[in-house]
Design a protein around this motif. Structure first.
Motif, PDB file in Angstrom:
ATOM      1  N   LEU A  71      -4.556   8.161  11.935  1.00  0.00           N
ATOM      2  CA  LEU A  71      -3.309   7.068  11.568  1.00  0.00           C
ATOM      3  C   LEU A  71      -2.405   6.497  12.704  1.00  0.00           C
ATOM      4  CD1 LEU A  71      -2.513   8.452   8.069  1.00  0.00           C
ATOM      5  CD2 LEU A  71      -3.851   6.458   8.391  1.00  0.00           C
ATOM      6  N   ARG A  75      -2.354   3.005  13.729  1.00  0.00           N
ATOM      7  CA  ARG A  75      -0.757   2.136  13.946  1.00  0.00           C
ATOM      8  C   ARG A  75      -0.582   1.482  15.339  1.00  0.00           C
ATOM      9  NH1 ARG A  75       1.804   7.257  10.830  1.00  0.00           N
ATOM     10  NH2 ARG A  75       1.154   6.318   8.601  1.00  0.00           N
TER      11      ARG A  75
ATOM     12  N   LEU B   2      -6.963   0.316  -4.992  1.00  0.00           N
ATOM     13  CA  LEU B   2      -7.826   0.915  -3.794  1.00  0.00           C
ATOM     14  C   LEU B   2      -8.875   1.876  -4.295  1.00  0.00           C
ATOM     15  CD1 LEU B   2      -5.286   1.398  -0.895  1.00  0.00           C
ATOM     16  CD2 LEU B   2      -6.868  -0.525  -1.262  1.00  0.00           C
ATOM     17  N   SER B   3      -8.658   2.869  -5.207  1.00  0.00           N
ATOM     18  CA  SER B   3      -9.466   3.706  -5.679  1.00  0.00           C
ATOM     19  C   SER B   3     -10.697   3.094  -6.314  1.00  0.00           C
ATOM     20  CB  SER B   3      -9.009   4.792  -6.680  1.00  0.00           C
ATOM     21  OG  SER B   3      -8.456   3.958  -7.651  1.00  0.00           O
ATOM     22  N   ASN B  18      -5.353  -3.059   7.274  1.00  0.00           N
ATOM     23  CA  ASN B  18      -4.565  -2.547   6.166  1.00  0.00           C
ATOM     24  C   ASN B  18      -4.696  -0.991   6.261  1.00  0.00           C
ATOM     25  OD1 ASN B  18      -4.166  -1.370   3.398  1.00  0.00           O
ATOM     26  ND2 ASN B  18      -4.872  -3.207   2.461  1.00  0.00           N
ATOM     27  N   GLU B  19      -3.710  -0.425   6.523  1.00  0.00           N
ATOM     28  CA  GLU B  19      -3.464   1.010   6.778  1.00  0.00           C
ATOM     29  C   GLU B  19      -3.988   1.794   5.411  1.00  0.00           C
ATOM     30  OE1 GLU B  19      -0.266   2.702   8.919  1.00  0.00           O
ATOM     31  OE2 GLU B  19      -0.285   4.422   7.825  1.00  0.00           O
ATOM     32  N   ASP B  20      -3.378   1.407   4.306  1.00  0.00           N
ATOM     33  CA  ASP B  20      -3.694   1.955   3.009  1.00  0.00           C
ATOM     34  C   ASP B  20      -5.045   1.924   2.857  1.00  0.00           C
ATOM     35  OD1 ASP B  20      -0.642   0.749   1.472  1.00  0.00           O
ATOM     36  OD2 ASP B  20      -1.107   2.601   2.844  1.00  0.00           O
ATOM     37  N   THR B  23      -6.887   4.754   5.011  1.00  0.00           N
ATOM     38  CA  THR B  23      -6.548   6.216   4.332  1.00  0.00           C
ATOM     39  C   THR B  23      -7.334   6.299   3.280  1.00  0.00           C
ATOM     40  OG1 THR B  23      -4.183   5.772   5.366  1.00  0.00           O
ATOM     41  CG2 THR B  23      -4.572   7.458   3.927  1.00  0.00           C
ATOM     42  N   ALA B  24      -7.295   5.400   2.310  1.00  0.00           N
ATOM     43  CA  ALA B  24      -8.077   5.726   1.149  1.00  0.00           C
ATOM     44  C   ALA B  24      -9.824   5.994   1.376  1.00  0.00           C
ATOM     45  CB  ALA B  24      -8.032   4.454   0.127  1.00  0.00           C
TER      46      ALA B  24
END
Lengths: 256, 200
Positions: A71, A75, B2-3, B18-20, B23-24
């Protein structure tokens, strides 16, 4: 169900899937055939064993530090993240190996470039040497044995050579036969015995005429050299032509 | 949500920043990748390193992924196997080391029967050693098909080989594993039921 059919069907199943086998045909055949039954049991045992390993590691995951590192790199937009800290050998050897790898590529490219340049140079040198072998010595106007033909030769201008009826053309490579040093191309310095019978058609200034030439063997009608006579055979002549297309000299190969 | 999105959709969003989504996708796929590397190498350190490299690669070269050629999961396994090979070439000795102490403590904490727990732990250790002793191209098919439960098609995509190759290698690998496990009595003692009688 035959044993072959059983094997073909059962081999599609992994050991873990064999544990959940519900196919009646396969199950009944395994009961009827001892060999196939033994094979199926062996697969079940293997399935059990692999299942224990699967259960043992089912919850194993990468540590939170990996996610944090990724992460952070995401970023920052810098996708070269810091390596996961591990109690292992330092990455110095890895950097050195990459440096050597890049150096090897650079060395290979340089060697290839040098080889191409040298090859081009050698090729050009050979190309320059070869035409020199074809350049005859043109010193002073030489008269041929046949008077009439000589007269015609002297009066033949370079432009007329293009108008001659040429029945066949051949480029004759007189390699080494007429090789002369450049100094001998000067009309004042060449010797008669090196001329090899060539008659010059134009005064050859070394500054103008020094260059690549070719010797072209032509078959010319006898009328080109005098009154037409149907009984006379064609005349074969070697003509020296320069890069500019102008004829430097000629010689008669056969006189009829 | 997202799931509810597919891996490919999450990847596309992640590559767009899109960081989320990233991460997902990471949390969904890191476990299988980690366990693949762990089963292949036997080393948690190598498994972590490989997991990180795989997802870094995904961020850098994710646009090279072609959904028409297969699913993202198989693609990630294909990337992981290259990194595992590279890591194991560098750390051959460490790659052959297991960490039984850590595993046994986990298994004891989760079962009510310590005896059974120890037996299963010994069995799994024996199986793991047998898997690690297989040649690499046989080990890969066992880990992908049997432990990761990929289909033959997904395994073929991950390994970059034909379906028939996967089947033949798996068949051969099972023969080799069965022979190795037959020659290791401690593994058999943990079995209950017919399996032990069949192989003895």
């Amino acid at each position: 169900m035959t044993c072959r059919e059983f094997k073909d069907a059962a081999e599609l199943l992994t050991p873990s899937r064999v544990l959940r086998l519900e196919d009646e045909a396969l199950l009944s055949h395994s009961v009827e055939c001892p060999a196939c039954g033994a094979w199926l049991n062996e697969q079940r045992s293997l399935g059990h064993a692999l299942l224990t390993l699967q259960e043992r590691t089912a919850e194993r995951e990468a540590g939170p530090n990996v996610e944090a590192t990724l992460l952070r790199a995401f970023r920052m937009g810098n996708l070269v993240a810091a390596p996961v800290t591990m109690d292992r050998a330092a990455p110095t050897a890895r950097r050195l190996s990459r440096l050597f790898e890049v150096g090897a590529y650079v060395a290979a490219a340089a060697a290839l470039l040098i080889a191409i340049l040298l090859g081009t140079r050698v090729w050009r040198t050979q190309g320059e040497e070869q035409p020199q072998a074809l350049v005859p010595v043109v010193t002073q106007p030489q008269s041929h044995a046949s008077g009439g033909q000589t007269e015609a030769a002297k009066t033949t201008a370079p432009d007329d050579s293009a108008n001659m009826a040429v029945k066949s053309l051949r480029t004759v490579a007189t390699r080494g036969a007429t090789t002369q040093p450049k100094e001998s191309q000067d009309p004042t310095l060449a010797k008669a015995e090196d001329n090899q019978g060539y008659v010059d058609l134009m005064l050859c200034d070394p500054l103008i005429c020094s260059g690549n030439t070719q010797v072209v063997r032509m078959e010319l009608p006898a009328s080109s050299f005098g009154p037409a006579d149907s009984s006379e055979l064609p005349v074969v002549a070697d003509v020296v032509v320069g890069d500019d297309g102008l004829v430097r000299a000629y010689r008669i190969v056969n006189s009829n | 949500m997202l799931s509810d999105q597919t891996d490919e959709q999450l990847l596309a969003q992640a590559l767009d920043g899109n960081e989320d989504a990233f991460t997902a996708l990471y949390r969904r796929r890191q476990g299988p990748v980690y366990r693949f590397a762990l089963h292949m190498s036997g080393s948690p350190q190598v498994a972590e390193e490989v997991t990180q490299e795989v997802f870094l690669f995904l961020l850098q070269r994710g646009r090279d992924f072609d959904p028409s050629r297969g699913v993202l999961g198989s693609y990630l396994f294909g990337v992981a196997r290259n990194y595992v090979r590279r890591a194991m070439e560098k750390n051959y000795n460490e790659a052959m080391t297991l960490t039984p102490a850590e595993d046994e403590s986990e298994s004891l904490a989760t079962t009510h029967d310590p005896v059974e727990s120890i037996a299963r732990s010994q069995t799994s250790t024996a199986v793991w050693k047998a898997v690690l002793s297989l040649p690499e191209h046989y080990r890969e098919v066992v880990v992908l098909c049997d432990l990761q439960e990929l289909s033959y098609a997904e395994t073929a995509q991950a390994m970059g080989c034909a379906l028939g190759t996967v089947r033949s290698r798996l068949h051969r690998a099972h023969e080799m594993l069965a022979r190795k496990l037959q020659s290791s009595p401690p593994a058999l003692s943990g079995f209950a039921g017919d399996a032990a009688r069949c192989l003895s």
